[in-house]
Design a protein around this motif. Sequence first.
Motif, mmCIF file in Angstrom:
data_model
loop_
_atom_site.group_PDB
_atom_site.id
_atom_site.type_symbol
_atom_site.label_atom_id
_atom_site.label_comp_id
_atom_site.label_asym_id
_atom_site.label_seq_id
_atom_site.Cartn_x
_atom_site.Cartn_y
_atom_site.Cartn_z
ATOM 1 N N GLU A 1 48.248 8.435 -2.236
ATOM 2 C CA GLU A 1 48.405 9.793 -2.752
ATOM 3 C C GLU A 1 47.880 9.876 -4.186
ATOM 4 O OE1 GLU A 1 51.847 13.170 -3.671
ATOM 5 O OE2 GLU A 1 52.422 11.159 -3.032
ATOM 6 N N LEU A 2 47.024 10.881 -4.420
ATOM 7 C CA LEU A 2 46.391 11.069 -5.721
ATOM 8 C C LEU A 2 46.805 12.428 -6.263
ATOM 9 C CD1 LEU A 2 44.242 9.667 -7.601
ATOM 10 C CD2 LEU A 2 42.527 11.094 -6.474
ATOM 11 N N LYS A 3 47.480 12.434 -7.428
ATOM 12 C CA LYS A 3 48.000 13.672 -7.982
ATOM 13 C C LYS A 3 47.409 13.918 -9.363
ATOM 14 C CE LYS A 3 52.344 15.874 -9.430
ATOM 15 N NZ LYS A 3 53.806 15.674 -9.597
ATOM 16 N N LEU A 4 46.773 15.083 -9.530
ATOM 17 C CA LEU A 4 46.219 15.463 -10.826
ATOM 18 C C LEU A 4 47.351 15.721 -11.809
ATOM 19 C CD1 LEU A 4 43.618 16.315 -12.443
ATOM 20 C CD2 LEU A 4 44.138 18.662 -11.731
ATOM 21 N N ILE A 5 47.325 15.038 -12.971
ATOM 22 C CA ILE A 5 48.383 15.252 -13.966
ATOM 23 C C ILE A 5 47.836 15.825 -15.277
ATOM 24 C CG2 ILE A 5 49.970 13.552 -13.021
ATOM 25 C CD1 ILE A 5 49.021 11.575 -15.119
ATOM 26 N N ALA A 6 46.514 15.804 -15.456
ATOM 27 C CA ALA A 6 45.922 16.416 -16.648
ATOM 28 C C ALA A 6 44.458 16.724 -16.375
ATOM 29 C CB ALA A 6 46.055 15.507 -17.862
ATOM 30 N N GLN A 7 44.123 18.009 -16.391
ATOM 31 C CA GLN A 7 42.729 18.396 -16.193
ATOM 32 C C GLN A 7 42.020 18.447 -17.533
ATOM 33 O OE1 GLN A 7 41.640 21.294 -13.178
ATOM 34 N NE2 GLN A 7 40.377 22.395 -14.686
ATOM 35 N N ASN A 8 40.869 17.810 -17.573
ATOM 36 C CA ASN A 8 40.095 17.702 -18.805
ATOM 37 C C ASN A 8 39.455 19.051 -19.134
ATOM 38 O OD1 ASN A 8 38.304 16.920 -20.881
ATOM 39 N ND2 ASN A 8 37.936 14.930 -19.928
ATOM 40 N N PRO A 9 39.711 19.588 -20.329
ATOM 41 C CA PRO A 9 39.061 20.847 -20.705
ATOM 42 C C PRO A 9 37.568 20.703 -20.951
ATOM 43 C CG PRO A 9 40.298 19.965 -22.561
ATOM 44 C CD PRO A 9 40.628 19.111 -21.380
ATOM 45 N N GLY A 10 37.084 19.464 -20.996
ATOM 46 C CA GLY A 10 35.649 19.249 -21.136
ATOM 47 C C GLY A 10 35.253 18.349 -22.285
ATOM 48 N N ASN A 11 36.158 18.136 -23.217
ATOM 49 C CA ASN A 11 35.780 17.355 -24.393
ATOM 50 C C ASN A 11 36.602 16.076 -24.562
ATOM 51 O OD1 ASN A 11 38.167 18.677 -24.988
ATOM 52 N ND2 ASN A 11 37.624 19.102 -27.115
ATOM 53 N N ILE A 12 37.546 15.812 -23.674
ATOM 54 C CA ILE A 12 38.394 14.623 -23.805
ATOM 55 C C ILE A 12 37.695 13.438 -23.150
ATOM 56 C CG2 ILE A 12 40.566 13.541 -23.072
ATOM 57 C CD1 ILE A 12 41.872 16.280 -23.393
ATOM 58 N N HIS A 13 37.620 12.308 -23.882
ATOM 59 C CA HIS A 13 36.960 11.128 -23.325
ATOM 60 C C HIS A 13 37.940 10.040 -22.919
ATOM 61 C CE1 HIS A 13 37.454 8.636 -26.967
ATOM 62 N NE2 HIS A 13 37.140 9.711 -27.667
ATOM 63 N N SER A 14 39.205 10.104 -23.379
ATOM 64 C CA SER A 14 40.176 9.104 -22.953
ATOM 65 C C SER A 14 41.589 9.609 -23.202
ATOM 66 C CB SER A 14 39.948 7.766 -23.680
ATOM 67 O OG SER A 14 40.021 7.923 -25.071
ATOM 68 N N TRP A 15 42.549 8.936 -22.535
ATOM 69 C CA TRP A 15 43.961 9.315 -22.608
ATOM 70 C C TRP A 15 44.784 8.060 -22.873
ATOM 71 C CZ3 TRP A 15 44.422 14.579 -20.911
ATOM 72 C CH2 TRP A 15 43.328 15.067 -20.190
ATOM 73 N N MET A 16 46.033 8.254 -23.329
ATOM 74 C CA MET A 16 46.914 7.113 -23.568
ATOM 75 C C MET A 16 48.352 7.493 -23.236
ATOM 76 S SD MET A 16 47.371 4.817 -27.009
ATOM 77 C CE MET A 16 48.684 3.607 -27.162
ATOM 78 N N ARG B 1 47.780 10.513 -11.238
ATOM 79 C CA ARG B 1 48.769 9.507 -10.868
ATOM 80 C C ARG B 1 48.470 9.105 -9.431
ATOM 81 N NH1 ARG B 1 53.601 8.030 -13.184
ATOM 82 N NH2 ARG B 1 53.369 9.733 -14.691
ATOM 83 N N LEU B 2 48.360 7.785 -9.197
ATOM 84 C CA LEU B 2 47.930 7.278 -7.894
ATOM 85 C C LEU B 2 48.989 6.347 -7.326
ATOM 86 C CD1 LEU B 2 45.749 6.718 -5.673
ATOM 87 C CD2 LEU B 2 44.832 4.960 -7.207
ATOM 88 N N ASN B 3 49.436 6.639 -6.103
ATOM 89 C CA ASN B 3 50.339 5.741 -5.396
ATOM 90 C C ASN B 3 49.505 4.708 -4.655
ATOM 91 O OD1 ASN B 3 52.010 4.647 -3.129
ATOM 92 N ND2 ASN B 3 53.546 6.042 -3.975
ATOM 93 N N VAL B 4 49.674 3.434 -5.009
ATOM 94 C CA VAL B 4 48.792 2.398 -4.476
ATOM 95 C C VAL B 4 49.165 1.987 -3.049
ATOM 96 C CG1 VAL B 4 48.319 1.535 -6.780
ATOM 97 C CG2 VAL B 4 50.142 0.471 -5.427
ATOM 98 N N LYS B 5 50.320 2.453 -2.554
ATOM 99 C CA LYS B 5 50.706 2.135 -1.167
ATOM 100 C C LYS B 5 50.330 3.246 -0.213
ATOM 101 C CE LYS B 5 54.250 -1.335 -1.856
ATOM 102 N NZ LYS B 5 55.607 -1.814 -1.488
ATOM 103 N N THR B 6 50.525 4.503 -0.644
ATOM 104 C CA THR B 6 50.211 5.627 0.247
ATOM 105 C C THR B 6 48.821 6.196 0.002
ATOM 106 O OG1 THR B 6 51.080 7.304 -1.274
ATOM 107 C CG2 THR B 6 52.660 6.229 0.222
#
Length: 632
Positions: free
Chosen positions: A169-184, A162-167
Amino acid sequence: MLRNLKKIVWLVSVLFIFASCQEEVKVNQVPLKDFFRNPEKTYFKISPNGEYVSYVQPYQNRLNIYIQNIKDNSVTRITSDMENNISRYWWVGDDRILYLKDNNGDEFYRLYSVNIDGTNTQDLTPFDKVRIRMIDKLQNSDSNEIIISLNKRDEKVFDAYRLNVKTGELKLIAQNPGNIHSWMTDHEGKLRLAFATDGVNEVILYRENEDKPYRKVKSISFKETIIPILFSFDNNYIYASSNVNRDKSAIVKLDPTTFEEMEVIYEHPDVDVYELGFSLKNKNLSWVSYTEWKTELHFLDNTVKQTYTSLTEMLPGVELAVVDVDEAENKLIIKTYGDKTPGAFYLFDKEKNDLSKLSEVAPWIDPADMADMKPISFTSRDGLTIHGYLTLPKGKVQKNLPVVVNPHGGPWLRNRWGYSPETQFLANRGYAVMQINYRGSTGYGREFWEASFKQWGRSMQNDVTDGVKWLISEGIANPKQIGIYGFSYGGYCSLVGITTTPDLYACGVSYSGLSNLFTYMKDIPPYNQPFLKMYYEMVGNPETDAEYFREVSPVFHTDKIKVPVLIAQGAKDPRVNINETNQFVKELQKRDIDVTYIVHPNEGHFFMKEENKLAFYAALEAFFEKNLKNKK
């Protein structure tokens, strides 16, 4: 629809015969620069509150972003890049713009944000050799956040942030276990779906909310396609394009807990259906679109249909598309287009029923000087129906013409009807231009797509060859004046054409085309490595299919080339290894083949800078003039 298409193709043949009896008419030769110069203005968008329009326009010979106040028409340029074009951008909230920019075509894009008055520009992803993918722009008038994925932790996998476009700030919200190619995400911006792969099978993962773990709900082969488009407006179901248990993709409603079909929204008997329009304000579906020889709309909402009908009456004689709307869905950005015009942008106010022109894309192009792009079809040697387009030069007797065969890139894309500066430029110079949707071209169903697997340089190439022979049999092509020219895979196709059918073509042009399948597979970038097994099934495995790779790689068959060749490539091309292209050119030079080699040091796979495009097309014009038009 298919019956209508066959009727159109028959009518085109009749027109060929009729036109062949006509005398030549002098046609205005349009300056080369007018086809390939930067647009006047393009890529218009509207702010969520409907108070501003944005667009890109040349500044110091590069495309930059401008903001126009709708009330007073005041304009502010908010970027001033003099090295790279900026064309991919979005509104986020009412006072900030996001845009992507790479370095001279290296395709390592960084995401920037800037206020609409041009202040406070920020590099939001200041990471070297990292790629960004947009997951959800969360576009509304009070949003300051977006959701993206980056491969900065591991170049092979993308984590969600999740990225705040004004500040910034970049926050990890889901770490890829290695096999995921996209999210929705759902309509609340919550990550609900993930798509994993083992290289050949896709696993769909679902969770009810972000507090619960993902669970596997469906597994499909890569040969099957489920493309989720959006959650239903209550976030309980999924609308998707799917070809599971059918040949042609259809728009369907799915149960997210099983990904089983609940309802077919729309399907077409002859072509795939991928696109679905919807209204966030009214929370309903608006239309689906599909492409036979033109793109057509099927309306799901009568009010939307009425608006579209009203717009077509206001803008007769052109095709149109709604390309952006404000949050209230009252103000619409309309783009017109056609085969003989680059089109224009308009602002439509639904409440006032007022349509105002924003800008022509290229006002210096006169449609009266352009040529018709018509659909064609023929039967391949193994019985497939192959579709495509033929653009015949204006003012010429429509027989015994010099021809440029122009296979598309991809290869898993397709040619579409519409304005192409390349096609119109070549037609304006007196060439017939043939564009073939060979097997594997998308939109014609799963069976047609799968017919291309491990057929690079074989049946895919045969489709192109069969199209050329059909054109000769129709009396349209002069057999001694046929050239082949393509970009990317189309460039590879051109090189294969002049090696496997050396007597068919008078010359060949490869623009960013590969010449060696071994190198192509070896250089697949790390972020596409999870799909390597799929590439092995679709293209071939360099170890187990080594004999096939040698057979269809032009670099090993330079001894068969006996016609002039033009090669063009960007030095920073991340997709086609320039060292391999250099080797290929040297082999041609050793054999005293007439080869023209153009390398632009500040370009990648695509030539984006105006001066480089103009230089390339000037060389292309001279090359065809010498080796095609004047060949008797």
